[in-house]
Design a protein around this motif. Sequence first.
Motif, PDB file in Angstrom:
ATOM      1  N   ALA A  22       0.668  -1.207   0.086  1.00  0.00           N
ATOM      2  CA  ALA A  22       0.040   0.023   0.022  1.00  0.00           C
ATOM      3  C   ALA A  22       0.735   1.177   0.059  1.00  0.00           C
ATOM      4  O   ALA A  22       2.141   1.325   0.483  1.00  0.00           O
ATOM      5  CB  ALA A  22      -0.857  -0.060   1.148  1.00  0.00           C
ATOM      6  N   PRO A  23       0.439   2.476  -0.641  1.00  0.00           N
ATOM      7  CA  PRO A  23       1.076   3.495  -0.619  1.00  0.00           C
ATOM      8  C   PRO A  23       0.925   4.402   0.927  1.00  0.00           C
ATOM      9  O   PRO A  23       0.041   3.943   1.571  1.00  0.00           O
ATOM     10  CB  PRO A  23       0.116   4.673  -1.517  1.00  0.00           C
ATOM     11  CG  PRO A  23      -1.172   3.854  -1.593  1.00  0.00           C
ATOM     12  CD  PRO A  23      -0.888   2.491  -1.278  1.00  0.00           C
ATOM     13  N   SER A  24       2.169   5.083   1.298  1.00  0.00           N
ATOM     14  CA  SER A  24       2.118   5.702   2.650  1.00  0.00           C
ATOM     15  C   SER A  24       2.772   6.939   2.355  1.00  0.00           C
ATOM     16  O   SER A  24       3.748   7.015   1.457  1.00  0.00           O
ATOM     17  CB  SER A  24       2.578   4.884   3.722  1.00  0.00           C
ATOM     18  OG  SER A  24       3.964   4.349   3.225  1.00  0.00           O
ATOM     19  N   VAL A  25       2.523   7.960   3.180  1.00  0.00           N
ATOM     20  CA  VAL A  25       3.501   9.032   3.234  1.00  0.00           C
ATOM     21  C   VAL A  25       4.610   9.040   3.294  1.00  0.00           C
ATOM     22  O   VAL A  25       5.161   8.276   4.352  1.00  0.00           O
ATOM     23  CB  VAL A  25       2.592  10.150   3.916  1.00  0.00           C
ATOM     24  CG1 VAL A  25       3.030   9.889   5.315  1.00  0.00           C
ATOM     25  CG2 VAL A  25       3.355  11.570   3.938  1.00  0.00           C
ATOM     26  N   HIS A  26       5.450   9.495   2.360  1.00  0.00           N
ATOM     27  CA  HIS A  26       6.909   9.384   2.512  1.00  0.00           C
ATOM     28  C   HIS A  26       7.413   7.679   2.430  1.00  0.00           C
ATOM     29  O   HIS A  26       8.463   7.191   3.164  1.00  0.00           O
ATOM     30  CB  HIS A  26       7.830   9.800   3.718  1.00  0.00           C
ATOM     31  CG  HIS A  26       7.830  11.510   3.285  1.00  0.00           C
ATOM     32  ND1 HIS A  26       6.968  11.993   2.365  1.00  0.00           N
ATOM     33  CD2 HIS A  26       8.090  12.661   4.080  1.00  0.00           C
ATOM     34  CE1 HIS A  26       7.390  13.550   2.525  1.00  0.00           C
ATOM     35  NE2 HIS A  26       7.484  13.851   3.488  1.00  0.00           N
ATOM     36  N   ASN A  27       6.415   6.937   2.150  1.00  0.00           N
ATOM     37  CA  ASN A  27       6.750   5.534   2.108  1.00  0.00           C
ATOM     38  C   ASN A  27       7.141   5.037   3.745  1.00  0.00           C
ATOM     39  O   ASN A  27       8.172   4.165   3.919  1.00  0.00           O
ATOM     40  CB  ASN A  27       7.994   4.836   1.192  1.00  0.00           C
ATOM     41  CG  ASN A  27       7.866   3.512   1.024  1.00  0.00           C
ATOM     42  OD1 ASN A  27       6.779   2.920   1.203  1.00  0.00           O
ATOM     43  ND2 ASN A  27       9.036   2.877   0.763  1.00  0.00           N
ATOM     44  N   THR A  28       6.576   5.386   4.736  1.00  0.00           N
ATOM     45  CA  THR A  28       6.787   5.481   5.868  1.00  0.00           C
ATOM     46  C   THR A  28       6.359   4.137   6.593  1.00  0.00           C
ATOM     47  O   THR A  28       6.694   3.391   7.528  1.00  0.00           O
ATOM     48  CB  THR A  28       6.220   6.502   7.083  1.00  0.00           C
ATOM     49  OG1 THR A  28       4.741   6.862   6.657  1.00  0.00           O
ATOM     50  CG2 THR A  28       7.080   7.735   6.921  1.00  0.00           C
ATOM     51  N   GLN A  29       5.275   3.468   5.726  1.00  0.00           N
ATOM     52  CA  GLN A  29       4.617   2.349   6.137  1.00  0.00           C
ATOM     53  C   GLN A  29       4.499   2.082   7.740  1.00  0.00           C
ATOM     54  O   GLN A  29       5.006   1.387   8.362  1.00  0.00           O
ATOM     55  CB  GLN A  29       5.595   0.958   5.596  1.00  0.00           C
ATOM     56  CG  GLN A  29       6.074   0.948   4.364  1.00  0.00           C
ATOM     57  CD  GLN A  29       7.155   0.221   3.742  1.00  0.00           C
ATOM     58  OE1 GLN A  29       7.260  -0.929   3.857  1.00  0.00           O
ATOM     59  NE2 GLN A  29       8.112   1.005   3.288  1.00  0.00           N
ATOM     60  N   PRO A  30       3.618   3.193   8.087  1.00  0.00           N
ATOM     61  CA  PRO A  30       3.505   3.164   9.518  1.00  0.00           C
ATOM     62  C   PRO A  30       2.362   2.317  10.252  1.00  0.00           C
ATOM     63  O   PRO A  30       1.573   2.923  11.004  1.00  0.00           O
ATOM     64  CB  PRO A  30       2.987   4.608   9.779  1.00  0.00           C
ATOM     65  CG  PRO A  30       2.098   4.951   8.263  1.00  0.00           C
ATOM     66  CD  PRO A  30       2.851   4.157   7.346  1.00  0.00           C
ATOM     67  N   TRP A  31       2.485   1.115   9.914  1.00  0.00           N
ATOM     68  CA  TRP A  31       1.350   0.147  10.483  1.00  0.00           C
ATOM     69  C   TRP A  31       2.164  -1.099  10.892  1.00  0.00           C
ATOM     70  O   TRP A  31       3.394  -1.463  10.458  1.00  0.00           O
ATOM     71  CB  TRP A  31       0.624  -0.147   9.054  1.00  0.00           C
ATOM     72  CG  TRP A  31       1.173  -0.806   7.872  1.00  0.00           C
ATOM     73  CD1 TRP A  31       2.038  -2.006   7.511  1.00  0.00           C
ATOM     74  CD2 TRP A  31       1.246   0.073   6.705  1.00  0.00           C
ATOM     75  NE1 TRP A  31       2.405  -1.819   6.395  1.00  0.00           N
ATOM     76  CE2 TRP A  31       2.137  -0.724   5.402  1.00  0.00           C
ATOM     77  CE3 TRP A  31       0.687   1.335   6.253  1.00  0.00           C
ATOM     78  CZ2 TRP A  31       2.188  -0.323   4.480  1.00  0.00           C
ATOM     79  CZ3 TRP A  31       1.103   1.612   4.956  1.00  0.00           C
ATOM     80  CH2 TRP A  31       1.722   0.938   4.134  1.00  0.00           C
ATOM     81  N   ARG A  32       1.531  -1.951  11.645  1.00  0.00           N
ATOM     82  CA  ARG A  32       1.883  -3.299  12.151  1.00  0.00           C
ATOM     83  C   ARG A  32       0.530  -4.069  12.061  1.00  0.00           C
ATOM     84  O   ARG A  32      -0.604  -3.787  12.664  1.00  0.00           O
ATOM     85  CB  ARG A  32       2.393  -3.050  13.676  1.00  0.00           C
ATOM     86  CG  ARG A  32       2.893  -4.506  14.093  1.00  0.00           C
ATOM     87  CD  ARG A  32       3.546  -4.131  15.384  1.00  0.00           C
ATOM     88  NE  ARG A  32       2.762  -3.828  16.442  1.00  0.00           N
ATOM     89  CZ  ARG A  32       2.245  -4.337  17.281  1.00  0.00           C
ATOM     90  NH1 ARG A  32       1.917  -5.500  17.257  1.00  0.00           N
ATOM     91  NH2 ARG A  32       1.119  -3.890  18.044  1.00  0.00           N
TER      92      ARG A  32
END
Length: 328
Positions: A22-32
């Motif tokens: 999935a896309p995320s802001v600045h590719n932070t991938q802020p999920w778990r």
Amino acid sequence: MSHADRPAAAVLAEAAAAAGYAPSVHNTQPWRWRVTDEALDLYAVRDRQLHVADPEGRLLTISCGTALDHAEVALSAEGWSTAVRKLPDAADRNHLAHITLADRTGVTPEAMRLFQAVRVRHTDRRPVSGTPASEEAIGVIERAVRAKGLHLHLLTRDQTLDLAAAASHADKVETNDEDQRTELAYWIGGDRADGAGVPDAVIPSHAPETTVPGRDFVRAGTLTVGPGHDKAATYAVLYGPGDEPADWLSAGQALSAGWLVATELGVSVLPFSSVIELPGTRQTLRRVISDVGYPYLVLRLGVADPDAAGPPHTPRLPVAQTIEVVTA
Ligand SMILES: Cc1cc2nc3c(=O)[nH]c(=O)nc-3n(C[C@H](O)[C@H](O)[C@H](O)COP(=O)(O)O)c2cc1C
């Protein structure tokens, strides 16, 4: 074991892995993700929040919403409908969603096509080609967004000029702020061997000649941009009825849904979030959409230059860092 009899945990873990694209802001991938025998739980990871640019976690939550929709798309391509409870734990604001498998629905060609788009979708920061996205394609994208309870406001020519002024102001304010620059430098540039952030390979080698300036990453990348402009682009504001975490999560689901159908239809989507980060420009956007709702993101829609090689895919974190499997 038949396809339908696979253990739920395996199906859920695969969906969590697909959500990693999935896309995320600045590719932070802020999920778990936490996978159990019964459910898939989505948590926000505050260590990967942009604390300077996004102190409220709006873009973080939108990013997690895109991952949530990607997981649902993957489960639907496995023939499952899902039950999703958003923000299920009032005592834990990081617990964003609880997903369980509901019914077997059978796999539809539409679900398969959307799932295939997950691996193809990417962000292309080059100017769009001179061919505009068709009204029909934009209509399909709008309907995908509306199906998630949100809306796209397509900007008129004058409103696009207002957006251009707001985007240029937001970039100026952010690039003049030392804390913003430090945060940007942490996430942007280099080869991103650890799998998070935005590598040089997808950042334009020079600022394209566009009416609405793309985000200023404060460094030149290595992506070749041609002489194209954004005259044929359509700019749209993604908006909805509220400005709370549940709304931001829905915004992410709608962004994902719209972007995946856009990918299927050959329409390139480029998000603009600096205008959302600053309260002043966010307010300007509210006025642009005549206060009918709260803006979450601006999107540039267009058709990519078919003759030139596009950007490569941006790397992702290893699944071991984003998925925890806890089964009996
Ligand atoms: C909420 C959100 C905000 C984003 N804002 C911007 C932006 O302002 N400028 C930009 O160039 N890309 C923006 N992006 C695109 C991300 O940088 C991109 O999704 C991420 O680097 C992963 O790359 P990929 O989309 O090619 O997989 C945004 C994406 C999301 C989900």
